[in-house]
Design a protein around this motif. Structure first.
Motif, PDB file in Angstrom:
ATOM      1  N   LEU A  54       0.903  -1.300   0.069  1.00  0.00           N
ATOM      2  CA  LEU A  54      -0.032  -0.057  -0.082  1.00  0.00           C
ATOM      3  C   LEU A  54       0.802   1.307   0.014  1.00  0.00           C
ATOM      4  O   LEU A  54       1.754   1.381   0.720  1.00  0.00           O
ATOM      5  N   ASP A  55       0.592   2.205  -0.868  1.00  0.00           N
ATOM      6  CA  ASP A  55       1.159   3.202  -0.687  1.00  0.00           C
ATOM      7  C   ASP A  55       0.710   4.530   0.163  1.00  0.00           C
ATOM      8  O   ASP A  55       1.406   5.138   0.647  1.00  0.00           O
ATOM      9  N   ALA A  56      -0.700   4.276   0.399  1.00  0.00           N
ATOM     10  CA  ALA A  56      -1.184   5.324   1.290  1.00  0.00           C
ATOM     11  C   ALA A  56      -2.455   4.678   2.075  1.00  0.00           C
ATOM     12  O   ALA A  56      -3.173   3.739   1.549  1.00  0.00           O
ATOM     13  N   CYS A  57      -2.800   5.018   3.079  1.00  0.00           N
ATOM     14  CA  CYS A  57      -3.966   4.638   3.942  1.00  0.00           C
ATOM     15  C   CYS A  57      -4.341   5.811   4.693  1.00  0.00           C
ATOM     16  O   CYS A  57      -4.057   6.677   5.162  1.00  0.00           O
ATOM     17  N   LEU A  58      -5.841   5.770   4.380  1.00  0.00           N
ATOM     18  CA  LEU A  58      -6.704   6.685   5.132  1.00  0.00           C
ATOM     19  C   LEU A  58      -7.491   6.118   6.149  1.00  0.00           C
ATOM     20  O   LEU A  58      -8.390   5.301   5.779  1.00  0.00           O
ATOM     21  N   VAL A  59      -7.376   6.535   7.549  1.00  0.00           N
ATOM     22  CA  VAL A  59      -8.209   5.733   8.419  1.00  0.00           C
ATOM     23  C   VAL A  59      -9.321   6.834   8.840  1.00  0.00           C
ATOM     24  O   VAL A  59      -8.937   7.799   8.939  1.00  0.00           O
ATOM     25  N   GLY A  60     -10.410   6.222   8.888  1.00  0.00           N
ATOM     26  CA  GLY A  60     -11.759   7.126   9.081  1.00  0.00           C
ATOM     27  C   GLY A  60     -11.972   7.244  10.497  1.00  0.00           C
ATOM     28  O   GLY A  60     -13.085   7.523  10.840  1.00  0.00           O
ATOM     29  N   GLU A  61     -11.156   7.326  11.561  1.00  0.00           N
ATOM     30  CA  GLU A  61     -11.156   7.378  12.783  1.00  0.00           C
ATOM     31  C   GLU A  61     -11.637   8.954  13.129  1.00  0.00           C
ATOM     32  O   GLU A  61     -11.216   9.866  12.273  1.00  0.00           O
ATOM     33  N   PRO A  62     -12.390   9.094  14.159  1.00  0.00           N
ATOM     34  CA  PRO A  62     -12.845  10.709  14.525  1.00  0.00           C
ATOM     35  C   PRO A  62     -11.618  11.625  14.888  1.00  0.00           C
ATOM     36  O   PRO A  62     -11.184  11.152  15.867  1.00  0.00           O
ATOM     37  N   THR A  63     -11.329  12.590  14.286  1.00  0.00           N
ATOM     38  CA  THR A  63     -10.047  13.092  14.599  1.00  0.00           C
ATOM     39  C   THR A  63     -10.386  14.694  14.837  1.00  0.00           C
ATOM     40  O   THR A  63      -9.688  15.536  15.242  1.00  0.00           O
ATOM     41  N   ALA A  64     -11.510  15.219  14.277  1.00  0.00           N
ATOM     42  CA  ALA A  64     -11.881  16.520  14.494  1.00  0.00           C
ATOM     43  C   ALA A  64     -11.952  17.243  15.861  1.00  0.00           C
ATOM     44  O   ALA A  64     -12.606  16.493  16.723  1.00  0.00           O
ATOM     45  N   ASP A  65     -11.443  18.156  16.231  1.00  0.00           N
ATOM     46  CA  ASP A  65     -11.768  18.788  17.608  1.00  0.00           C
ATOM     47  C   ASP A  65     -13.248  19.331  17.673  1.00  0.00           C
ATOM     48  O   ASP A  65     -13.902  19.161  18.573  1.00  0.00           O
ATOM     49  N   ILE A  66     -13.431  20.109  16.645  1.00  0.00           N
ATOM     50  CA  ILE A  66     -14.651  20.744  16.660  1.00  0.00           C
ATOM     51  C   ILE A  66     -15.484  20.660  15.206  1.00  0.00           C
ATOM     52  O   ILE A  66     -16.744  20.101  15.468  1.00  0.00           O
ATOM     53  N   LEU A  67     -14.808  20.896  14.300  1.00  0.00           N
ATOM     54  CA  LEU A  67     -15.438  20.730  12.892  1.00  0.00           C
ATOM     55  C   LEU A  67     -14.920  19.791  11.866  1.00  0.00           C
ATOM     56  O   LEU A  67     -13.351  19.761  12.275  1.00  0.00           O
ATOM     57  N   ALA A  68     -15.501  19.128  10.973  1.00  0.00           N
ATOM     58  CA  ALA A  68     -14.578  18.294  10.335  1.00  0.00           C
ATOM     59  C   ALA A  68     -13.448  18.882   9.347  1.00  0.00           C
ATOM     60  O   ALA A  68     -13.983  19.968   8.923  1.00  0.00           O
ATOM     61  N   GLY A  69     -12.236  18.280   9.602  1.00  0.00           N
ATOM     62  CA  GLY A  69     -10.930  18.911   8.829  1.00  0.00           C
ATOM     63  C   GLY A  69     -10.183  19.816   9.809  1.00  0.00           C
ATOM     64  O   GLY A  69      -9.210  20.369   9.175  1.00  0.00           O
ATOM     65  N   ASP A  70     -10.621  20.417  11.046  1.00  0.00           N
ATOM     66  CA  ASP A  70     -10.031  21.127  11.651  1.00  0.00           C
ATOM     67  C   ASP A  70      -8.785  20.540  12.229  1.00  0.00           C
ATOM     68  O   ASP A  70      -7.672  21.276  12.559  1.00  0.00           O
ATOM     69  N   ALA A  71      -8.769  19.132  12.369  1.00  0.00           N
ATOM     70  CA  ALA A  71      -7.599  18.434  12.886  1.00  0.00           C
ATOM     71  C   ALA A  71      -7.467  17.084  12.226  1.00  0.00           C
ATOM     72  O   ALA A  71      -8.405  16.236  12.007  1.00  0.00           O
ATOM     73  N   ILE A  72      -6.537  16.551  11.912  1.00  0.00           N
ATOM     74  CA  ILE A  72      -6.152  15.160  11.463  1.00  0.00           C
ATOM     75  C   ILE A  72      -4.857  14.832  12.172  1.00  0.00           C
ATOM     76  O   ILE A  72      -4.175  15.481  12.585  1.00  0.00           O
ATOM     77  N   LYS A  73      -4.657  13.340  12.045  1.00  0.00           N
ATOM     78  CA  LYS A  73      -3.825  12.612  13.030  1.00  0.00           C
ATOM     79  C   LYS A  73      -2.704  12.128  11.821  1.00  0.00           C
ATOM     80  O   LYS A  73      -3.151  11.225  11.033  1.00  0.00           O
ATOM     81  N   ASN A  74      -1.553  12.424  11.793  1.00  0.00           N
ATOM     82  CA  ASN A  74      -0.313  11.996  11.136  1.00  0.00           C
ATOM     83  C   ASN A  74       0.619  11.062  11.752  1.00  0.00           C
ATOM     84  O   ASN A  74       1.657  10.924  11.487  1.00  0.00           O
ATOM     85  N   GLY A  75      -0.130  10.654  12.877  1.00  0.00           N
ATOM     86  CA  GLY A  75       0.522   9.584  13.446  1.00  0.00           C
ATOM     87  C   GLY A  75      -0.162   9.342  14.797  1.00  0.00           C
ATOM     88  O   GLY A  75      -1.081  10.082  15.243  1.00  0.00           O
TER      89      GLY A  75
END
Length: 387
Positions: A165-186
């Motif tokens: 696999l070259d890339a993986c997107l994990v669908g875990e809930p990562t946002a603080d308040i609104l979708a896209g405001d925070a993601i986890k790169n580890g």
């Protein structure tokens, strides 16, 4: 009593998908039919699939190849933690909508991410433009438990099949308040310890003839909490928390001859588990003759940084900016995730999903607007990756 302020279902694929998933009581490791339902949806979109079952755990591996090119996987889990009806506004497995929120166990963690990605995948497949590469769906029913027979098994299966696999997107809930405001790169690593402290029992009036294990435990805790973690990486701090102190003593006039101290370390990707063990054991050297330490549930950290070429992290950041007008905060905070099983020197793993403020709680819920925003982000990621 449940709330009666429940709106009628909204006519939207993502919302309907999520409500269907919530209604299945897929408490770890039981998928409660969700994987069969999901497989049916993906087969309609031209995916090939295989079920890898191990020790009562169901794992779905589905693949759609467009042409030669890079391989991206969506990683997720259908299992949820238990829920009783106590304190809920609606039945916890109803998927009811109240005031613009979809309620139910797993709404945020992480059936909402699966529903949004299913809609985004459907739109990608229906797009008539040429596409490159392959898209995998890797879904387990064993994430909320010990995670021994879920994504760990999937990753081993892929390795045996020489699938890279070259890339993986994990669908875990990562946002603080609104979708896209925070993601986890580890994610930080996790390691639990159990220390048995040995003393010598005796009468409390004659302490000179005894060794108080509880007092020694106090010294142990002092040693643990004063460790300096000098290998921490920026944005990923190591922390040790004592989680329990227990003396097996039922009377108040006997000096205890034993005490158990339990603790957990969440550690930066600057360390591995053996380095954490070494640091703790070194800190405990002043009292080591009176104790035994046992280690449990190691979870290694993982980290995805920026690359000069074909950088999935940059692609996700760009997709979020295109969707929200802002770049996300990068963080490795929080608990462990299945991303650790797929991350390596080649495979970049990023986690992105809905807000996580209600996960594992009474009245777990996701705002419809946030759910649809995540779907939009996923659509942008798929378009930028495959088209």
């Amino acid at each position: 009593m449940y709330s009666t302020a429940i709106k009628k279902p909204v006519c939207n694929n993502t919302i309907n998908f999520l409500q269907t998933l919530i209604k299945a009581k897929s408490i770890t490791p039981n998928d409660a039919g969700t994987l069969a339902w999901l497989t049916k949806q993906l087969v309609k979109l031209g995916f090939e699939f295989e079920m890898v079952n191990h020790h009562g755990v169901s794992n779905l591996i589905a693949k759609r190849t467009f042409s030669e090119g890079p391989c991206m996987a969506f990683i997720g889990h259908v299992d949820v933690v238990p829920a009783t009806s106590l304190g809920w506004h609606v039945a916890p497995f109803s998927g009811d909508i109240v005031d613009g929120f979809i309620y139910g166990r797993g709404a945020a963690d992480m059936k909402g991410g699966i529903a949004a990605m299913l809609s985004a995948t459907k739109e990608l497949i229906e797009d008539q433009r040429c596409k490159i590469g392959s898209l995998y769906w890797l879904i387990t029913s064993d994430e909320e438990g010990e995670a021994e027979f879920g994504c760990k098994v999937i990753a081993e299966y892929l390795e045996k099949k020489n699938i890279v696999l070259d890339a993986c997107l994990v669908g875990e809930p990562t946002a603080d308040i609104l979708a896209g405001d925070a993601i986890k790169n580890g994610r930080r690593g996790a390691l639990s310890g159990r220390i048995q402290v040995k003393g010598k029992a005796g009468h409390v009036a004659y302490p000179e003839n005894s060794i108080n294990a509880a007092h020694l435990a106090g010294k142990v805790i002092n040693c643990l909490t004063n460790i300096i973690w000098n290998k921490d990486e920026a944005g990923s701090k190591t922390g040790l928390q004592v989680t329990g102190v227990q003396v097996n003593n039922s009377v108040d006039n006997i000096i205890p001859d034993n005490c158990e101290v339990t603790f957990n370390v969440r550690y930066s990707h600057g360390y591995n588990s053996q380095q954490i063990i070494n640091a703790v054991e070194q800190a405990l050297e002043p009292v080591q003759q009176n104790l035994s330490c046992y280690w449990e549930r190691p979870c290694e950290p993982y980290y995805t940084g920026h690359k000069d070429n074909h950088c999935f992290l940059t692609l996700v950041e760009k997709s979020i900016y295109e969707t929200t007008g802002q770049y996300p905060k990068l963080t490795t905070a929080g608990g462990t995730s299945d991303g650790r099983f797929f991350s390596n020197a080649h495979t970049q793993v990023i986690e992105c999903g809905v807000a996580n403020s209600t996960i594992h709680q009474v009245n777990e819920r996701v705002e419809i607007a946030d759910l649809l925003k995540v779907e939009e982000i996923y659509r942008a990621i798929l378009k930028n990756y495959f088209i």
